[in-house]
Design a protein around this motif. Structure first.
Motif, PDB file in Angstrom:
ATOM      1  N   LYS A 111       0.937  -1.187   0.408  1.00 39.28           N
ATOM      2  CA  LYS A 111      -0.433  -0.077   0.041  1.00 39.28           C
ATOM      3  C   LYS A 111       0.927   1.338  -0.154  1.00 39.28           C
ATOM      4  O   LYS A 111       0.577   2.068  -0.367  1.00 39.28           O
ATOM      5  N   THR A 112       1.773   1.586   0.832  1.00 43.89           N
ATOM      6  CA  THR A 112       3.041   2.418   0.575  1.00 43.89           C
ATOM      7  C   THR A 112       3.897   2.726  -0.627  1.00 43.89           C
ATOM      8  O   THR A 112       3.779   3.327  -0.775  1.00 43.89           O
ATOM      9  N   GLY A 155      -3.618   8.332   1.410  1.00 43.89           N
ATOM     10  CA  GLY A 155      -2.068   7.840   1.804  1.00 43.89           C
ATOM     11  C   GLY A 155      -1.733   8.276   2.808  1.00 43.89           C
ATOM     12  O   GLY A 155      -2.188   7.100   3.310  1.00 43.89           O
ATOM     13  N   MET A 156      -2.005   9.137   3.226  1.00 40.91           N
ATOM     14  CA  MET A 156      -1.719   9.861   4.480  1.00 40.91           C
ATOM     15  C   MET A 156      -2.664   9.525   5.960  1.00 40.91           C
ATOM     16  O   MET A 156      -2.764   9.231   6.883  1.00 40.91           O
ATOM     17  N   LEU A 175       3.293   6.490  -3.160  1.00 40.48           N
ATOM     18  CA  LEU A 175       4.511   6.785  -3.468  1.00 40.48           C
ATOM     19  C   LEU A 175       4.278   6.943  -4.353  1.00 40.48           C
ATOM     20  O   LEU A 175       4.527   8.136  -5.386  1.00 40.48           O
ATOM     21  N   VAL A 176       4.011   5.630  -5.330  1.00 38.97           N
ATOM     22  CA  VAL A 176       3.313   5.877  -7.520  1.00 38.97           C
ATOM     23  C   VAL A 176       2.633   7.043  -7.763  1.00 38.97           C
ATOM     24  O   VAL A 176       3.246   7.388  -8.567  1.00 38.97           O
ATOM     25  N   SER A 177       2.475   6.563  -6.701  1.00 41.02           N
ATOM     26  CA  SER A 177       0.334   7.803  -7.233  1.00 41.02           C
ATOM     27  C   SER A 177       0.788   8.801  -7.034  1.00 41.02           C
ATOM     28  O   SER A 177       0.890   9.994  -8.024  1.00 41.02           O
ATOM     29  N   LEU A 228      -6.206   3.224  -5.149  1.00 42.57           N
ATOM     30  CA  LEU A 228      -5.396   2.594  -6.599  1.00 42.57           C
ATOM     31  C   LEU A 228      -7.004   2.810  -7.288  1.00 42.57           C
ATOM     32  O   LEU A 228      -6.826   3.431  -8.900  1.00 42.57           O
ATOM     33  N   ARG A 229      -7.743   2.999  -6.236  1.00 46.34           N
ATOM     34  CA  ARG A 229      -9.188   3.756  -7.561  1.00 46.34           C
ATOM     35  C   ARG A 229      -9.106   5.552  -7.567  1.00 46.34           C
ATOM     36  O   ARG A 229      -9.127   5.507  -8.369  1.00 46.34           O
ATOM     37  N   LEU A 230      -8.055   6.129  -6.168  1.00 49.43           N
ATOM     38  CA  LEU A 230      -7.920   7.458  -6.651  1.00 49.43           C
ATOM     39  C   LEU A 230      -7.119   7.683  -7.688  1.00 49.43           C
ATOM     40  O   LEU A 230      -7.148   8.341  -8.320  1.00 49.43           O
TER      41      LEU A 230
END
Length: 114
Positions: A38-39, A85-86, A43-45, A95-97
């Motif tokens: 998930k982290t 994320g935070m 970060l990729v996003s 992932l949907r966002l």
């Protein structure tokens, strides 16, 4: 004892029926399989949005006379991803966002450029 066998058959049939290989089912399985990273997806996003998506409003507004709504949508999606994320949202939400952000930015570029 016969009722136990009948219920076991019924649950097997229901499971087999719901195992269709649709695109939505594959996407859900993929999201669930990424729960351990998930982290990394957060970060990729953020990196993809910061490098590719945040400059889009400047280019579209300056060169293609796009409305200011492009800037509003970009910043809303960027900060929504940061807050999700935070804030501890689940992997499905992240992932949907991220997917929604990719789709919306692609549509904005296509609408303003074409």
């Amino acid at each position: 004892m016969a009722s136990l066998t009948a219920s076991a058959r019924w649950s097997t049939k229901a499971a087999a029926k719901s195992n269709s290989n649709t695109l939505l089912r594959k996407w859900t399985v993929f999201m669930e399989s990424q729960s351990e990273s998930k982290t990394l997806w957060f970060l990729v996003s953020l990196v993809v949005q910061g490098v590719f998506f945040l400059p889009i409003p400047a280019v579209l507004i300056y060169y293609y006379d796009a409305p200011v709504l492009v800037l509003v949508l970009t910043l809303t999606l960027f900060f929504a991803n940061i807050i999700a994320g935070m804030g501890g949202a689940g992997i499905k939400t992240l992932l949907r966002l991220f997917a929604a952000s990719i789709i919306i930015h692609t549509l904005m570029v296509l609408v303003c450029v074409l």
